[in-house]
Write an enzyme that holds these catalytic residues in place. Structure first.
Site, PDB file in Angstrom:
ATOM      1  N   ASP A 161       0.141   5.016   0.927  1.00 36.35           N
ATOM      2  CA  ASP A 161      -0.064   6.146   1.939  1.00 36.35           C
ATOM      3  C   ASP A 161      -0.011   5.423   3.645  1.00 36.35           C
ATOM      4  OD1 ASP A 161      -0.595   8.277   0.274  1.00 36.35           O
ATOM      5  OD2 ASP A 161      -2.578   7.683   0.078  1.00 36.35           O
TER       6      ASP A 161
ATOM      7  N   ASP B 231       0.856  -1.280   0.098  1.00 37.53           N
ATOM      8  CA  ASP B 231      -0.266  -0.039  -0.145  1.00 37.53           C
ATOM      9  C   ASP B 231       0.827   1.228  -0.014  1.00 37.53           C
ATOM     10  OD1 ASP B 231      -2.226   1.694   0.415  1.00 37.53           O
ATOM     11  OD2 ASP B 231      -1.385   1.699   2.419  1.00 37.53           O
TER      12      ASP B 231
END
Length: 244
Positions: A16, A14
């Site tokens: 952020d 992922d």
């Protein structure tokens, strides 16, 4: 903790709060237009998030926000040197395919990666599409067009993308099977792909965020197939990456 050596490994990041140490969508507005950031916070429960960011980018453009300002803001977004070191070292050892699976957008991600010398880190990036128009407006849209067929995820993925479906599609595109999948995530939308991992796979879950709250009861009740390793700071994630 050490992991057995494998010949063919996939690492899924992922972006952020997992690879990067901030949320790129929120950061841009916190730096350049705090009033818009406040408005986004107020509208978050009413408007789908990707649509809200797209609308806010239009409003920022109308306020005089420029492409250069957005790019400069992305380049200074917090991104821990330990994460740069850990990912670069793992990449240099070979045997690992890098896949970025993010609800941010392709312009934010690639601008930040380039500023850290990581533009060649990922073999593939799956995220929301975006492009600059000639006037300097960043035009963002959902990965899954709201006017077309929608995903059928019941785990809790946002409408713009089911990360579990996207991981499955990636695995089909890149067969044969990987000996091990490592998933690095922090948010509630990372739960769906994590539920699809096997016993030889591992999730590196960032503590005290949405994924942590969802995973812990599953792990305690023995309902999770994969192994779990927790981390808080990027220096701890680097130590885990060094074991792969």
């Amino acid at each position: 903790m050490s992991f057995p050596p494998v010949e063919r490994q996939l690492i899924v990041f992922d972006f952020d709060w997992s690879l990067a140490d901030q949320d790129s969508d929120r950061w841009v507005f916190e730096v350049l237009a705090p009033k818009l950031r406040k408005k986004m916070k107020e509208l978050k429960k009413e408007v789908q998030w990707t649509d809200l960011v797209a609308q806010s980018l239009i409003e920022l453009h109308e306020l005089g926000g420029t492409r250069e300002q957005i790019e400069d803001t992305l380049r200074i977004m917090p991104f821990h040197p330990a994460m740069v070191r850990g990912t670069s070292a793992l990449k240099s050892r070979g045997k690992t395919t890098f896949f970025c699976l993010s609800n941010a957008n392709i312009i934010f991600i690639t601008t930040i990666l380039k500023s850290k010398g990581l533009e060649n880190l990922f073999d593939e990036i799956v995220t929301n599409p975006a492009e600059w128009d000639p006037s300097g407006l960043l035009k963002l849209r959902r990965r899954i067009d709201p006017s077309g067929p929608q995903h059928e995820c019941k785990v809790g993925c946002s409408p713009n993308m089911c990360k579990g479906d996207e991981l499955d599609a990636f695995l089909k595109r890149h067969g044969p099977e990987f000996d091990r999948i490592v998933y690095v995530g922090d948010g509630s939308n990372d739960f769906c792909p994590v539920l699809r991992l096997r016993k030889q796979d591992v999730v590196f879950c960032r503590r005290y965020r949405g994924l942590y709250d969802l995973i812990r009861p599953y792990e305690e009740e023995g309902r999770l197939h994969c192994q779990v390793q927790y981390w808080t700071g990027a220096w701890e994630a680097e130590a885990l990456l060094d074991q792969l």
